[in-house]
Design a protein around this motif. Structure first.
Motif, PDB file in Angstrom:
ATOM      1  N   ALA A  52      40.265   2.609  65.766  1.00  0.00           N
ATOM      2  CA  ALA A  52      38.835   2.484  65.467  1.00  0.00           C
ATOM      3  C   ALA A  52      38.484   3.113  64.118  1.00  0.00           C
ATOM      4  O   ALA A  52      39.090   4.101  63.701  1.00  0.00           O
ATOM      5  N   LEU A 237      40.896   1.053  69.773  1.00  0.00           N
ATOM      6  CA  LEU A 237      40.958   2.337  70.479  1.00  0.00           C
ATOM      7  C   LEU A 237      40.463   3.475  69.601  1.00  0.00           C
ATOM      8  O   LEU A 237      40.868   3.587  68.445  1.00  0.00           O
ATOM      9  N   GLY A 238      39.614   4.323  70.170  1.00  0.00           N
ATOM     10  CA  GLY A 238      39.225   5.571  69.518  1.00  0.00           C
ATOM     11  C   GLY A 238      39.870   6.732  70.244  1.00  0.00           C
ATOM     12  O   GLY A 238      40.899   7.259  69.849  1.00  0.00           O
ATOM     13  N   MET A 270      30.681   8.373  65.872  1.00  0.00           N
ATOM     14  CA  MET A 270      30.218   8.207  64.501  1.00  0.00           C
ATOM     15  C   MET A 270      28.705   8.319  64.389  1.00  0.00           C
ATOM     16  O   MET A 270      28.166   8.389  63.295  1.00  0.00           O
TER      17      MET A 270
HETATM   18  P1  5GP Z   1      36.869   4.650  72.730  1.00  0.00           P
HETATM   19  O1  5GP Z   1      38.175   3.951  72.458  1.00  0.00           O
HETATM   20  O2  5GP Z   1      36.882   6.053  72.214  1.00  0.00           O
HETATM   21  O3  5GP Z   1      36.449   4.556  74.153  1.00  0.00           O
HETATM   22  O4  5GP Z   1      35.744   3.842  71.911  1.00  0.00           O
HETATM   23  C1  5GP Z   1      35.789   3.703  70.517  1.00  0.00           C
HETATM   24  C2  5GP Z   1      34.544   2.984  70.055  1.00  0.00           C
HETATM   25  O5  5GP Z   1      33.357   3.708  70.373  1.00  0.00           O
HETATM   26  C3  5GP Z   1      34.425   2.801  68.555  1.00  0.00           C
HETATM   27  O6  5GP Z   1      35.263   1.807  68.049  1.00  0.00           O
HETATM   28  C4  5GP Z   1      32.942   2.467  68.401  1.00  0.00           C
HETATM   29  O7  5GP Z   1      32.672   1.122  68.677  1.00  0.00           O
HETATM   30  C5  5GP Z   1      32.313   3.309  69.490  1.00  0.00           C
HETATM   31  N1  5GP Z   1      31.686   4.515  68.928  1.00  0.00           N
HETATM   32  C6  5GP Z   1      32.211   5.394  68.055  1.00  0.00           C
HETATM   33  N2  5GP Z   1      31.342   6.391  67.783  1.00  0.00           N
HETATM   34  C7  5GP Z   1      30.230   6.138  68.489  1.00  0.00           C
HETATM   35  C8  5GP Z   1      28.954   6.796  68.620  1.00  0.00           C
HETATM   36  O8  5GP Z   1      28.682   7.848  68.048  1.00  0.00           O
HETATM   37  N3  5GP Z   1      28.037   6.193  69.424  1.00  0.00           N
HETATM   38  C9  5GP Z   1      28.321   5.028  70.067  1.00  0.00           C
HETATM   39  N4  5GP Z   1      27.367   4.482  70.797  1.00  0.00           N
HETATM   40  N5  5GP Z   1      29.510   4.399  70.001  1.00  0.00           N
HETATM   41  C10 5GP Z   1      30.451   4.943  69.211  1.00  0.00           C
END
Ligand code: 5GP
Length: 346
Positions: A52, A237-238, A270
């Motif tokens: 991500a 993926l984050g 972010m």
């Molecule tokens: P993870 O893999 O961590 O579940 O999700 C990653 C995704 O979360 C990122 O690619 C982005 O779309 C979303 N994301 C990242 N930072 C933020 C944030 O501060 N607020 C929200 N609503 N979504 C975020």
């Protein structure tokens, strides 16, 4: 008032049913895919995983590491232009997206980088992909950059997936609210269960020969299998990639037997307070922070995690008898479950 009463599902609500097959071992399966992109007709082959564009995980170090596995990285947008130019001039940039938002400053910086370095993949990213301004930005970027692969999002429904593909996107990024450090659902009440979002958006995209990237909500390797099974062409993926050496989070150390060892690393959304203070000088008074700041265990090099993910996907494919990742949605039958994991040992 309309209430849609069809049940929408998340990864945790389903499992994938095993199927008989003649596959001997997980070495018989191919987890790479080849895509031809909608607007420029160029091909890409690799393992369709994307780090991500968050500033802890969407790093140049992550890009170099994931590229060794044929996977991709969306670089975060806060690198200085000169660093981006140097990176995109190097051999490391083959599997990398340049990320930007929809401000004029974002567009100017991108033009400056592209004037000096060959950028061939763009990730145009906003929290809410439902605005006219966003669609117009995607259309303008397509007009200015006919040869570039454009991924754009985020949305969660078929109608907006079609609109973005028709406006010029090749890949539509799917997910509102499922992220590990996202608080959108809590702060706004807006969102859509991620498995259903992927199924619906993939159906819309594939009808137009476009692709979708399931973005957010994967917590374990099995969730990637479910995302691919639901029709995601790519998975972003984050959190699952946070806490590694390739990340740019702050490390916390502890003394153990007289030695200082890294034990944890920061990770944040972010649009969290942390990110907004770092880049925008604080949280604007008209908007609430929609991201969390957390600490994740330190996990060493990302190789182990990537190998675990790839191993999980390969094994899923042997359970359902798919030799190619492309066949996975066709061979996937989801079963709805009340509980998916045995949590007796945590
Ligand atoms: P993870 O893999 O961590 O579940 O999700 C990653 C995704 O979360 C990122 O690619 C982005 O779309 C979303 N994301 C990242 N930072 C933020 C944030 O501060 N607020 C929200 N609503 N979504 C975020």
């Amino acid at each position: 008032m309309i209430i849609e009463s069809d049940l929408k599902l998340d990864f945790k609500d389903v499992l994938i049913r095993p199927k008989r097959s003649t596959l001997q071992s997980r070495n018989d399966v191919n987890i790479n895919r080849t895509f031809t992109f909608l607007h420029n007709q160029r091909d890409w082959t690799g393992f369709p995983l994307i780090a991500a564009n968050m500033d802890v995980v969407g790093t140049m170090g992550m890009a170099r590491a994931l590229s060794r596995y044929g996977a991709m990285t969306a670089l975060h947008k806060h690198y200085p232009a000169d660093d981006l130019i140097a990176f995109f001039q190097s051999d490391d940039s083959g599997n990398v997206f340049y990320s930007l938002g929809i401000t004029e400053a974002d567009a100017d910086k991108f033009r400056a980088v592209k004037a000096k370095a060959p950028v061939d993949k763009l990730c145009i990213d906003v929290a809410n992909g439902y605005t006219e301004r966003f669609v117009e930005t995607v259309a303008r970027m397509r007009e200015e950059n006919p040869d570039i692969v454009i991924m754009a999002g985020n949305v969660v429904t078929g109608d907006m997936t079609e609109a973005l593909l028709l406006a010029g996107a090749d890949i539509v990024k799917v997910g509102i609210g499922p992220g590990s450090v996202c608080t959108t659902r809590k702060m706004t009440g807006v969102g859509y269960p991620q498995l259903s979002a992927i199924i619906e958006c993939a159906d819309a995209a594939h009808g137009l020969k476009g692709q979708v990237c399931g973005d957010g909500g994967c917590t374990v390797p099995g969730d990637l299998s479910k995302a691919y099974g639901a029709g995601a062409d790519f998975v972003m993926l984050g959190g699952m990639l946070a806490g590694h050496d390739e990340c740019e989070g702050d490390l916390r150390h502890e003394e153990r037997d007289g030695q200082r060892i890294p034990v944890a690393m920061t990770f944040y959304g972010m649009s969290s307070d942390t990110a907004m203070h770092k880049y925008a000088g604080g949280v604007a008074s008209y908007r609430a922070s929609e991201g969390k700041t957390v600490e994740v265990p330190y996990r060493g090099p990302v190789d182990g995690t990537v190998q675990e993910i790839m191993g999980g996907v390969r094994s899923m494919m042997t359970y359902i008898g798919a030799t190619k990742l492309k066949e996975v949605p066709k061979r996937t039958t989801f079963v709805r479950v009340g509980a998916q994991l045995n949590t007796v040992f945590g």
